[in-house]
Design a protein around this motif. Structure first.
Motif, PDB file in Angstrom:
ATOM      1  N   ALA A   1      43.099  54.978  35.030  1.00  0.00           N
ATOM      2  CA  ALA A   1      43.638  53.494  34.582  1.00  0.00           C
ATOM      3  C   ALA A   1      45.327  53.906  34.284  1.00  0.00           C
ATOM      4  CB  ALA A   1      43.026  53.302  33.062  1.00  0.00           C
ATOM      5  N   ASP A   2      46.013  52.630  34.675  1.00  0.00           N
ATOM      6  CA  ASP A   2      47.395  52.989  34.726  1.00  0.00           C
ATOM      7  C   ASP A   2      47.864  51.515  34.333  1.00  0.00           C
ATOM      8  OD1 ASP A   2      47.223  51.749  37.159  1.00  0.00           O
ATOM      9  OD2 ASP A   2      48.128  53.577  38.083  1.00  0.00           O
ATOM     10  N   ASP A   3      49.209  51.355  34.533  1.00  0.00           N
ATOM     11  CA  ASP A   3      49.719  49.931  34.407  1.00  0.00           C
ATOM     12  C   ASP A   3      49.358  48.872  35.441  1.00  0.00           C
ATOM     13  OD1 ASP A   3      51.213  51.103  36.332  1.00  0.00           O
ATOM     14  OD2 ASP A   3      53.052  50.134  35.696  1.00  0.00           O
ATOM     15  N   ARG A   4      48.377  49.344  36.244  1.00  0.00           N
ATOM     16  CA  ARG A   4      47.905  48.564  37.462  1.00  0.00           C
ATOM     17  C   ARG A   4      46.427  48.322  36.899  1.00  0.00           C
ATOM     18  NH1 ARG A   4      51.673  48.835  42.189  1.00  0.00           N
ATOM     19  NH2 ARG A   4      50.118  47.235  42.665  1.00  0.00           N
ATOM     20  N   GLY A   5      45.976  48.694  36.197  1.00  0.00           N
ATOM     21  CA  GLY A   5      44.619  48.451  35.700  1.00  0.00           C
ATOM     22  C   GLY A   5      43.615  49.361  35.640  1.00  0.00           C
ATOM     23  N   PHE A   6      42.302  49.283  35.666  1.00  0.00           N
ATOM     24  CA  PHE A   6      41.245  50.015  35.434  1.00  0.00           C
ATOM     25  C   PHE A   6      40.234  50.220  36.627  1.00  0.00           C
ATOM     26  CE2 PHE A   6      36.885  51.143  33.811  1.00  0.00           C
ATOM     27  CZ  PHE A   6      37.246  52.341  33.032  1.00  0.00           C
ATOM     28  N   VAL A   7      40.071  51.372  37.109  1.00  0.00           N
ATOM     29  CA  VAL A   7      39.361  51.318  38.342  1.00  0.00           C
ATOM     30  C   VAL A   7      38.317  52.493  38.021  1.00  0.00           C
ATOM     31  CG1 VAL A   7      39.328  52.038  40.899  1.00  0.00           C
ATOM     32  CG2 VAL A   7      41.232  51.129  39.557  1.00  0.00           C
ATOM     33  N   PRO A   8      37.022  51.957  37.861  1.00  0.00           N
ATOM     34  CA  PRO A   8      35.859  52.951  37.747  1.00  0.00           C
ATOM     35  C   PRO A   8      34.984  53.035  39.068  1.00  0.00           C
ATOM     36  CG  PRO A   8      35.390  50.801  37.085  1.00  0.00           C
ATOM     37  CD  PRO A   8      36.759  50.513  37.616  1.00  0.00           C
ATOM     38  N   HIS A   9      34.307  54.179  39.210  1.00  0.00           N
ATOM     39  CA  HIS A   9      33.402  54.117  40.215  1.00  0.00           C
ATOM     40  C   HIS A   9      32.380  55.297  39.722  1.00  0.00           C
ATOM     41  CE1 HIS A   9      36.658  57.286  41.231  1.00  0.00           C
ATOM     42  NE2 HIS A   9      35.563  57.870  41.578  1.00  0.00           N
ATOM     43  N   GLY A  10      30.957  55.243  40.058  1.00  0.00           N
ATOM     44  CA  GLY A  10      30.031  55.933  39.384  1.00  0.00           C
ATOM     45  C   GLY A  10      28.623  55.530  40.068  1.00  0.00           C
ATOM     46  N   ASN A  11      27.693  56.198  39.633  1.00  0.00           N
ATOM     47  CA  ASN A  11      26.352  55.849  40.293  1.00  0.00           C
ATOM     48  C   ASN A  11      25.567  54.711  39.734  1.00  0.00           C
ATOM     49  OD1 ASN A  11      25.646  57.230  37.824  1.00  0.00           O
ATOM     50  ND2 ASN A  11      24.029  58.652  38.939  1.00  0.00           N
ATOM     51  N   ASN A  12      26.304  54.291  38.623  1.00  0.00           N
ATOM     52  CA  ASN A  12      25.646  53.110  38.015  1.00  0.00           C
ATOM     53  C   ASN A  12      26.747  51.967  38.208  1.00  0.00           C
ATOM     54  OD1 ASN A  12      27.593  53.816  36.077  1.00  0.00           O
ATOM     55  ND2 ASN A  12      26.634  52.857  34.430  1.00  0.00           N
ATOM     56  N   ILE A  13      27.826  51.859  38.894  1.00  0.00           N
ATOM     57  CA  ILE A  13      28.621  50.645  39.122  1.00  0.00           C
ATOM     58  C   ILE A  13      28.541  50.345  40.575  1.00  0.00           C
ATOM     59  CG2 ILE A  13      31.012  50.182  39.067  1.00  0.00           C
ATOM     60  CD1 ILE A  13      31.547  52.380  36.797  1.00  0.00           C
ATOM     61  N   SER A  14      28.363  49.011  40.530  1.00  0.00           N
ATOM     62  CA  SER A  14      28.262  48.592  42.052  1.00  0.00           C
ATOM     63  C   SER A  14      29.559  48.614  43.011  1.00  0.00           C
ATOM     64  CB  SER A  14      27.831  47.022  42.003  1.00  0.00           C
ATOM     65  OG  SER A  14      29.132  46.370  41.769  1.00  0.00           O
ATOM     66  N   GLN A  15      29.192  48.834  43.984  1.00  0.00           N
ATOM     67  CA  GLN A  15      30.376  49.145  45.203  1.00  0.00           C
ATOM     68  C   GLN A  15      31.413  47.990  45.038  1.00  0.00           C
ATOM     69  OE1 GLN A  15      31.090  52.246  46.574  1.00  0.00           O
ATOM     70  NE2 GLN A  15      29.578  52.848  45.554  1.00  0.00           N
ATOM     71  N   GLN A  16      30.894  47.036  44.855  1.00  0.00           N
ATOM     72  CA  GLN A  16      31.801  45.508  44.857  1.00  0.00           C
ATOM     73  C   GLN A  16      32.601  45.750  43.858  1.00  0.00           C
ATOM     74  OE1 GLN A  16      28.150  45.512  45.309  1.00  0.00           O
ATOM     75  NE2 GLN A  16      27.719  44.545  46.876  1.00  0.00           N
ATOM     76  N   ILE A  17      32.258  46.319  42.628  1.00  0.00           N
ATOM     77  CA  ILE A  17      33.154  46.198  41.588  1.00  0.00           C
ATOM     78  C   ILE A  17      34.199  47.350  41.567  1.00  0.00           C
ATOM     79  CG2 ILE A  17      33.214  46.711  39.139  1.00  0.00           C
ATOM     80  CD1 ILE A  17      30.466  45.167  38.667  1.00  0.00           C
ATOM     81  N   SER A  18      33.785  48.384  42.071  1.00  0.00           N
ATOM     82  CA  SER A  18      34.838  49.529  42.108  1.00  0.00           C
ATOM     83  C   SER A  18      35.586  48.971  43.412  1.00  0.00           C
ATOM     84  CB  SER A  18      34.029  50.810  42.583  1.00  0.00           C
ATOM     85  OG  SER A  18      33.207  51.451  41.636  1.00  0.00           O
ATOM     86  N   ALA A  19      35.136  48.521  44.412  1.00  0.00           N
ATOM     87  CA  ALA A  19      36.316  48.058  45.371  1.00  0.00           C
ATOM     88  C   ALA A  19      37.179  46.998  45.239  1.00  0.00           C
ATOM     89  CB  ALA A  19      35.516  47.615  46.757  1.00  0.00           C
ATOM     90  N   ALA A  20      36.525  45.958  44.331  1.00  0.00           N
ATOM     91  CA  ALA A  20      37.468  44.877  43.728  1.00  0.00           C
ATOM     92  C   ALA A  20      38.638  45.666  42.927  1.00  0.00           C
ATOM     93  CB  ALA A  20      36.779  43.840  43.144  1.00  0.00           C
ATOM     94  N   ALA A  21      38.098  46.410  41.920  1.00  0.00           N
ATOM     95  CA  ALA A  21      38.840  47.000  41.031  1.00  0.00           C
ATOM     96  C   ALA A  21      40.200  47.676  41.836  1.00  0.00           C
ATOM     97  CB  ALA A  21      38.445  47.847  39.986  1.00  0.00           C
ATOM     98  N   LYS A  22      39.786  48.588  42.721  1.00  0.00           N
ATOM     99  CA  LYS A  22      40.675  49.316  43.427  1.00  0.00           C
ATOM    100  C   LYS A  22      41.753  48.452  44.264  1.00  0.00           C
ATOM    101  CE  LYS A  22      41.292  52.979  46.834  1.00  0.00           C
ATOM    102  NZ  LYS A  22      40.571  54.284  47.656  1.00  0.00           N
TER     103      LYS A  22
END
Length: 170
Positions: free
Chosen positions: A120-141
């Motif tokens: 997390a920084d001034d550009r946003g929050f980027v999570p990734h993990g085994n319970n977070i869908s790849q679409q959410i992680s990719a969109a956040a990144k």
């Protein structure tokens, strides 16, 4: 004005009235229900939720800097953990912010370990993990890598024009 005086007098009279002690006692209130109907089954009461006891902390640590940077961690008796660290980026400027990295882990209701890593920084929050869908992680990144919107510059003050007399600049 007369209505205000009447209101104040009424309020003072109500406050000065003696309190009936019988009104202050509490008695169990009976619940009123309609008589049972033969063709309607009684409602099914949900089972009480069983809550797990609090989890003890086995180890923990915290380090803080005077500039706002930090590092902490903890590990629970049940195997859960969390760790996070932050550093100051662009200290002393308008663009000063924290850059945070961390992770946490716990066991879900099925006994499966859930592990999440994040930045997390001034550009946003980027999570990734085994319970977070790849679409959410990719969109956040992807969102965190978008070009910055340029801050609008304050408009410059217009330069004063010399006075004009009869169509001639003075």
């Amino acid at each position: 004005m007369f209505q205000f005086i009447c209101f104040v007098a009424l309020f003072a009279f109500a406050r000065a009235a003696p309190i009936d002690e019988q009104l202050l006692t509490t008695e169990p209130v009976m619940e009123m229900r309609a008589p049972p109907v033969d063709d309607v089954p009684p409602p099914v009461m949900p089972e009480m939720e069983v809550r797990a006891p609090p989890v003890g902390i086995m180890e923990a640590g915290l380090q803080q800097s005077t500039d706002g940077a930090y590092n902490f961690f903890y590990r629970g008796e049940d195997g859960s953990f969390r760790q996070e660290s932050a550093v100051i980026v662009n200290p002393g400027s308008k663009r000063q912010h924290l850059k945070i990295t961390g992770s946490y882990s716990y066991f879900d209701a099925n006994g499966q370990e859930v592990v999440v890593h994040y930045n997390a920084d001034d550009r946003g929050f980027v999570p990734h993990g085994n319970n977070i869908s790849q679409q959410i992680s990719a969109a956040a990144k992807q969102n965190s890598q978008l070009p910055r919107v340029q801050e609008q510059q304050e408009p410059q003050q217009p330069q004063p024009q010399p006075p004009v007399v009869g169509g001639v600049w003075i």
